[in-house]
Write a protein that holds these residues in place. Structure first.
Motif, PDB file in Angstrom:
ATOM      1  N   VAL A 284       0.836  -1.201   0.000  1.00 55.29           N
ATOM      2  CA  VAL A 284       0.000   0.000   0.000  1.00 55.29           C
ATOM      3  C   VAL A 284       0.873   1.255   0.000  1.00 55.29           C
ATOM      4  CG1 VAL A 284      -1.738   1.309   1.276  1.00 55.29           C
ATOM      5  CG2 VAL A 284      -1.917  -1.179   1.123  1.00 55.29           C
ATOM      6  N   GLU A 287       2.083   2.035  -3.482  1.00 60.45           N
ATOM      7  CA  GLU A 287       1.032   2.624  -4.307  1.00 60.45           C
ATOM      8  C   GLU A 287       0.702   4.044  -3.850  1.00 60.45           C
ATOM      9  OE1 GLU A 287      -2.004   2.944  -7.245  1.00 60.45           O
ATOM     10  OE2 GLU A 287      -0.240   1.650  -7.032  1.00 60.45           O
ATOM     11  N   ARG A 291       0.926   7.405  -6.067  1.00 61.91           N
ATOM     12  CA  ARG A 291      -0.260   8.240  -6.311  1.00 61.91           C
ATOM     13  C   ARG A 291      -0.030   9.672  -5.840  1.00 61.91           C
ATOM     14  NH1 ARG A 291      -5.962   4.946  -5.445  1.00 61.91           N
ATOM     15  NH2 ARG A 291      -5.324   2.982  -6.436  1.00 61.91           N
ATOM     16  N   GLN A 304      -5.856  11.590   1.026  1.00 59.73           N
ATOM     17  CA  GLN A 304      -5.505  10.218   0.647  1.00 59.73           C
ATOM     18  C   GLN A 304      -4.990   9.446   1.864  1.00 59.73           C
ATOM     19  OE1 GLN A 304      -3.408   8.858  -3.069  1.00 59.73           O
ATOM     20  NE2 GLN A 304      -1.647   8.709  -1.681  1.00 59.73           N
ATOM     21  N   THR A 308      -6.051   5.802   3.612  1.00 59.44           N
ATOM     22  CA  THR A 308      -5.174   4.652   3.838  1.00 59.44           C
ATOM     23  C   THR A 308      -5.032   4.349   5.328  1.00 59.44           C
ATOM     24  OG1 THR A 308      -3.180   6.068   3.701  1.00 59.44           O
ATOM     25  CG2 THR A 308      -3.882   4.949   1.687  1.00 59.44           C
ATOM     26  N   THR A 345      -4.081  -7.201  -5.638  1.00 53.56           N
ATOM     27  CA  THR A 345      -4.457  -5.844  -6.055  1.00 53.56           C
ATOM     28  C   THR A 345      -5.679  -5.367  -5.288  1.00 53.56           C
ATOM     29  OG1 THR A 345      -3.556  -6.212  -8.266  1.00 53.56           O
ATOM     30  CG2 THR A 345      -5.137  -4.419  -8.016  1.00 53.56           C
ATOM     31  N   ALA A 346      -6.625  -6.258  -5.041  1.00 51.85           N
ATOM     32  CA  ALA A 346      -7.827  -5.895  -4.290  1.00 51.85           C
ATOM     33  C   ALA A 346      -7.477  -5.520  -2.848  1.00 51.85           C
ATOM     34  CB  ALA A 346      -8.823  -7.052  -4.309  1.00 51.85           C
ATOM     35  N   VAL A 348      -4.811  -4.050  -1.853  1.00 55.10           N
ATOM     36  CA  VAL A 348      -4.248  -2.706  -1.895  1.00 55.10           C
ATOM     37  C   VAL A 348      -5.336  -1.666  -2.165  1.00 55.10           C
ATOM     38  CG1 VAL A 348      -2.651  -1.174  -3.112  1.00 55.10           C
ATOM     39  CG2 VAL A 348      -1.969  -3.533  -2.573  1.00 55.10           C
ATOM     40  N   GLU A 349      -6.181  -1.940  -3.134  1.00 50.79           N
ATOM     41  CA  GLU A 349      -7.215  -0.972  -3.513  1.00 50.79           C
ATOM     42  C   GLU A 349      -8.163  -0.679  -2.357  1.00 50.79           C
ATOM     43  OE1 GLU A 349      -7.751   0.931  -6.147  1.00 50.79           O
ATOM     44  OE2 GLU A 349      -5.868   0.237  -7.032  1.00 50.79           O
ATOM     45  N   TYR A 351      -7.556  -0.057   0.586  1.00 47.61           N
ATOM     46  CA  TYR A 351      -7.036   1.013   1.436  1.00 47.61           C
ATOM     47  C   TYR A 351      -7.349   2.405   0.885  1.00 47.61           C
ATOM     48  CZ  TYR A 351      -4.320  -1.973   4.580  1.00 47.61           C
ATOM     49  OH  TYR A 351      -3.934  -2.883   5.539  1.00 47.61           O
ATOM     50  N   PHE A 352      -7.702   2.490  -0.365  1.00 46.25           N
ATOM     51  CA  PHE A 352      -7.977   3.793  -0.985  1.00 46.25           C
ATOM     52  C   PHE A 352      -9.486   4.050  -1.133  1.00 46.25           C
ATOM     53  CE2 PHE A 352      -3.718   2.570  -2.168  1.00 46.25           C
ATOM     54  CZ  PHE A 352      -3.003   3.741  -1.996  1.00 46.25           C
ATOM     55  N   ALA A 353     -10.280   3.182  -0.541  1.00 44.16           N
ATOM     56  CA  ALA A 353     -11.728   3.379  -0.577  1.00 44.16           C
ATOM     57  C   ALA A 353     -12.098   4.596   0.268  1.00 44.16           C
ATOM     58  CB  ALA A 353     -12.431   2.141  -0.042  1.00 44.16           C
TER      59      ALA A 353
END
Length: 362
Positions: A284, A287, A291, A304, A308, A345-346, A348-349, A351-353
């Motif tokens: 994370v 990424e 970002r 952001q 996270t 990948t899911a 990691v993603e 954490y950005f929800a």
């Protein structure tokens, strides 16, 4: 008017919260983090004491400069109060994570407040400066390090993600030095801090008390002219060839493999450090810093980071990392997933929800 202002500020901080000492001398507002036994680790009441002080001083014509330091001889601030965060993460029902989220919400707003403070904000980063201590210091306009400075963004070692605006600094560091610091959590000194954009000036440790008095007596510029000197060489800059090459790989797995292939002993050491951290946090953090290169402002990055951070609070590794490092101190965290290759990948993603309550600034 200055006396009245000082009296009002004491009502905000000193009388109610002795962990933050507030004073005014010669037009300089002095803030001292005052938990020396805990290396001045930051608590929520401390954050809530500092914010109104800065609000008052921003509009007070009798205050021309702010100077922030830490009590004791161990450092400015070792980070946030991890024990409180641990217990918040372990709470049951609707209280689970509530205290932690509230702390981070107010802490990140304070980081932004420091970043936009309209007067010189001098941070004395002597000794240990990590995590939340970085947030108190590096968004100021005059950031001073010494030969005792030990700085780090070590969050991946406790199942967390670099925060307090650190993703902004890490993403703007020369080459890929920021990724190296973020993924290893390695400690670095004054030369590296200046090279990466965490600091501006070097003052020898033995002169730091004299420097503080010089700021009060004659202002920031005169104090810097009299006491600032050349910082030690940056070890990170000297290793940019292999750092830039290895950290350019697509994934954390690829980065570690590239570090292992490299002939430099320091590269192999970096791989060891990364593989000892939370695999999810490392992935994370990679990424997040990438970002952050595309985000324009400190506030954008803090938004952001709040996402996270809330993601870490939902994870297994945050609670487990603090348990291993701070609570039980066995230094043997059991990460889940337990390898970089197992992080999806899911994962990691997630954490950005969006957070349940998004971070906003006034």
């Amino acid at each position: 008017m200055q006396v009245d202002g000082l009296r009002r500020l004491k009502l905000h901080s000193v009388d109610e919260n002795e962990d933050v000492l507030v004073n005014v001398r010669g037009g300089v507002g002095l803030i001292t983090l005052n938990r020396p036994k805990a290396i001045n680790s930051l608590t929520h009441p401390m954050v809530n004491a500092i914010a109104p002080v800065l609000d008052d001083w921003a509009d007070n014509d009798d205050i021309h400069t702010v100077l922030v330091d830490g009590a004791g001889d161990r450092g400015l601030c070792a980070g946030g109060d991890l024990v409180a965060l641990y217990h918040s993460a372990r709470a049951e029902g609707p209280d689970k994570g509530k205290v932690a989220r509230s702390f981070w919400y107010d802490e990140y707003r304070l980081n932004a407040q420091i970043g936009r403070f309209p007067k010189p904000y001098v941070a004395l980063m002597d000794g240990i400066v990590m995590g939340g201590g970085v947030g108190i210091a590096v968004h100021g306009s005059v950031r001073v390090v010494t030969d005792t400075t030990k700085m780090a963004m070590p969050e991946v070692g406790i199942g967390f993600i670099p925060d307090v605006g650190g993703q902004l600094i890490l993403s703007r560091a020369p080459g890929l030095l920021g990724l190296h610091a973020a993924l290893t959590g390695a400690t670095f000194g004054a030369g590296d801090a200046i090279a990466m954009g965490f600091a501006d000036h070097f003052v020898p440790h033995d002169a730091i008390a004299t420097f503080k008095e010089a700021v009060i007596a004659g202002g920031v510029d005169a104090a810097l002219a009299a006491h600032a000197g050349e910082a030690p060489a940056s070890q990170f800059l000297a290793q940019r060839d292999w750092i830039d090459q290895c950290y350019a790989e697509a994934t954390a797995v690829d980065i570690v493999a590239a570090l292992r292939r490299n002939g430099a002993a320091a590269a192999n050491d970096a791989a060891d450090l990364i593989e000892a951290k939370s695999p999810t946090s490392v992935s994370v953090a990679l990424e997040a810093v990438r970002r952050a290169t595309k985000l324009d402002t400190l506030e954008d990055v803090l938004r952001q980071e709040y996402r996270t951070t809330c993601g870490a609070l939902r994870s297994h590794d945050f609670e487990e990392g603090i348990r291993a490092q701070v609570i039980d101190k066995d230094r043997k965290p059991k990460w889940s997933p337990d390898s970089l290759a197992a992080v999806t990948t899911a994962d990691v993603e997630a954490y950005f929800a969006p957070a349940d309550r998004e971070l906003e600034f006034t």
